[in-house]
Design a protein around this motif. Sequence first.
Motif, short mmCIF file in Angstrom:
data_model
loop_
_atom_site.label_atom_id
_atom_site.label_comp_id
_atom_site.label_asym_id
_atom_site.label_seq_id
_atom_site.Cartn_x
_atom_site.Cartn_y
_atom_site.Cartn_z
N PHE A 83 0.82 -1.21 0.00
CA PHE A 83 0.00 0.00 0.00
C PHE A 83 0.86 1.26 0.00
O PHE A 83 0.51 2.27 -0.61
CB PHE A 83 -0.90 0.01 1.24
CG PHE A 83 -2.24 -0.61 1.02
CD1 PHE A 83 -3.37 0.17 0.89
CD2 PHE A 83 -2.38 -1.99 0.96
CE1 PHE A 83 -4.62 -0.41 0.70
CE2 PHE A 83 -3.61 -2.57 0.77
CZ PHE A 83 -4.74 -1.78 0.64
N LEU A 84 1.99 1.20 0.69
CA LEU A 84 2.85 2.38 0.79
C LEU A 84 3.46 2.74 -0.55
O LEU A 84 3.84 3.89 -0.79
CB LEU A 84 3.96 2.11 1.81
CG LEU A 84 3.49 1.80 3.23
CD1 LEU A 84 4.67 1.57 4.14
CD2 LEU A 84 2.60 2.90 3.77
N LEU A 85 3.57 1.75 -1.45
CA LEU A 85 4.06 2.01 -2.80
C LEU A 85 2.93 2.40 -3.73
O LEU A 85 3.07 3.32 -4.55
CB LEU A 85 4.77 0.77 -3.35
CG LEU A 85 6.00 0.27 -2.58
CD1 LEU A 85 6.46 -1.06 -3.16
CD2 LEU A 85 7.12 1.30 -2.66
N ALA A 86 1.80 1.72 -3.61
CA ALA A 86 0.71 1.90 -4.57
C ALA A 86 0.05 3.27 -4.47
O ALA A 86 -0.33 3.86 -5.48
CB ALA A 86 -0.34 0.81 -4.37
N GLY A 87 -0.07 3.80 -3.26
CA GLY A 87 -0.72 5.10 -3.10
C GLY A 87 0.01 6.22 -3.83
O GLY A 87 -0.58 6.91 -4.67
N GLY A 355 -3.73 9.86 -2.54
CA GLY A 355 -3.17 8.52 -2.76
C GLY A 355 -2.28 8.10 -1.61
O GLY A 355 -2.36 6.98 -1.12
N ALA A 356 -1.40 8.99 -1.17
CA ALA A 356 -0.51 8.67 -0.05
C ALA A 356 -1.31 8.47 1.23
O ALA A 356 -1.01 7.56 2.02
CB ALA A 356 0.51 9.80 0.13
N ALA A 357 -2.32 9.30 1.45
CA ALA A 357 -3.13 9.18 2.67
C ALA A 357 -3.89 7.86 2.69
O ALA A 357 -3.96 7.18 3.72
CB ALA A 357 -4.11 10.36 2.77
N TYR A 361 -3.66 4.48 5.08
CA TYR A 361 -4.87 3.87 5.64
C TYR A 361 -4.89 2.37 5.33
O TYR A 361 -5.14 1.55 6.22
CB TYR A 361 -6.10 4.55 5.05
CG TYR A 361 -7.38 3.77 5.27
CD1 TYR A 361 -8.04 3.82 6.49
CD2 TYR A 361 -7.91 2.98 4.25
CE1 TYR A 361 -9.21 3.10 6.69
CE2 TYR A 361 -9.08 2.26 4.45
CZ TYR A 361 -9.72 2.32 5.66
OH TYR A 361 -10.86 1.59 5.87
N GLY A 362 -4.63 2.01 4.07
CA GLY A 362 -4.63 0.59 3.70
C GLY A 362 -3.56 -0.19 4.41
O GLY A 362 -3.76 -1.34 4.81
N CYS A 363 -2.39 0.43 4.55
CA CYS A 363 -1.31 -0.23 5.31
C CYS A 363 -1.77 -0.49 6.74
O CYS A 363 -1.54 -1.57 7.28
CB CYS A 363 -0.07 0.66 5.29
SG CYS A 363 1.34 -0.02 6.17
#
Length: 412
Positions: A83-87, A355-357, A361-363
């Motif tokens: 998630f930290l990459l995808a956002g 996207g980063a936020a 959240y997903g992480c």
Amino acid sequence: MSHPAPATSPRHSAAAPSISGRPTSWAPTAPTIALLTALGVLMVGQMYTVLALLHPMATALGTTPEQVTWTATAFGFAYAAGFLLAGPLSDRYGSRAVITTGLVAATAATLAVSAAPDLPTTIALRSVQGLTAATFAPAALSYAVHHIAPHRRGTALTCITSGMFAAAVLLQIGAQAVAAGLGWRAVFWISAALMALSLIPVRRVLRPTLRHGTGDGLRQAFAAMPRLLRRPRLVALYLSTVALMSAFVAVYAAVAIAGPAGIAGDSSTILALRASALPALVAVPVLAPVLQRLAAPLRAVLAFALAALTVAAGSFLGGYTVPLAIALLLFVAAVAAAAPAVVETVNASAPHARGAAVALYGCSMFIGASLGPQLTGALTGLGFGGILRAVAAGLVLGVLLALPALRHHRAE
């Protein structure tokens, strides 16, 4: 809810940004929601399929079911990291591009899992599968925020997140059925085929997203994460999400491992209890227009409180299967209502780095989901009721962590 950025405020609901910068209509709501919800079930469900395959995988790989659980844990932590990459990648290259690339990579990784010869290889490949599958959820949530009309956005987020929660039940049921007839490896073959086929509707239904800058834009997207983590209200929301998801997984693990007399070890009853929550995952999206009348921070706090109350009530139900099923139904409904409320609050708090936020959240979600089974295991000595009371206490902490966002909203 905090005031959204001008590009997504209601007074601009007649148009959405395009690659060329010219306004265009918002994405078609129904097909977009249907596609992203179905893909959410497929992609997020990959974490849970192995929970229905522990025994056949252990037999084939020459190990024990307890050791095979590491394939779920490895997937979960890799998924959280992904998630930290995808956002940021979604912010930089656009949601559709990230979803498409991720589907191609996840298809290859899922096929590789089906051919794994031993447990260490399976664990390693499941990590790769988790990393590639993680591209979907943050990109999908970001897409919904950018492309769905504001008055439909809450419904879209509720449907997508409900699909992700439903994956925990639906993919276990599906995996169990497929493995019984075709073997456990066929579960991954079919999953890979569905991922590959989904590329067709993704290209037809989803629209390109406005790209932000060049190489510096990507660096700025990643740099946004530490800045977001310096904001106490956002950190509190992320921690509340860890509490929510660890509770969600821990409750179902407790039912399976330390359930009341007559339930623990009874696979058919456990499956029925899991399936009993499905009506909640249908009802919450249907009720989304009503729920949207409440501000997102208030919805989050109320949903956390309901989740805590239902888990606490479930801890005193003993071996009464029907009342326990009702408690689980209400608990899952509360979780399904809390998750999109937190997403909306996070998005409103970070309009220039959504996207980063959402990635953070997903992480947080999958850190919590990965910790859930370990939480249950550590508390097994307390018995079923003791585990649920501890989980309820964690959800009360979630309420307290969500309160600052509510106070900030009211102050505005």
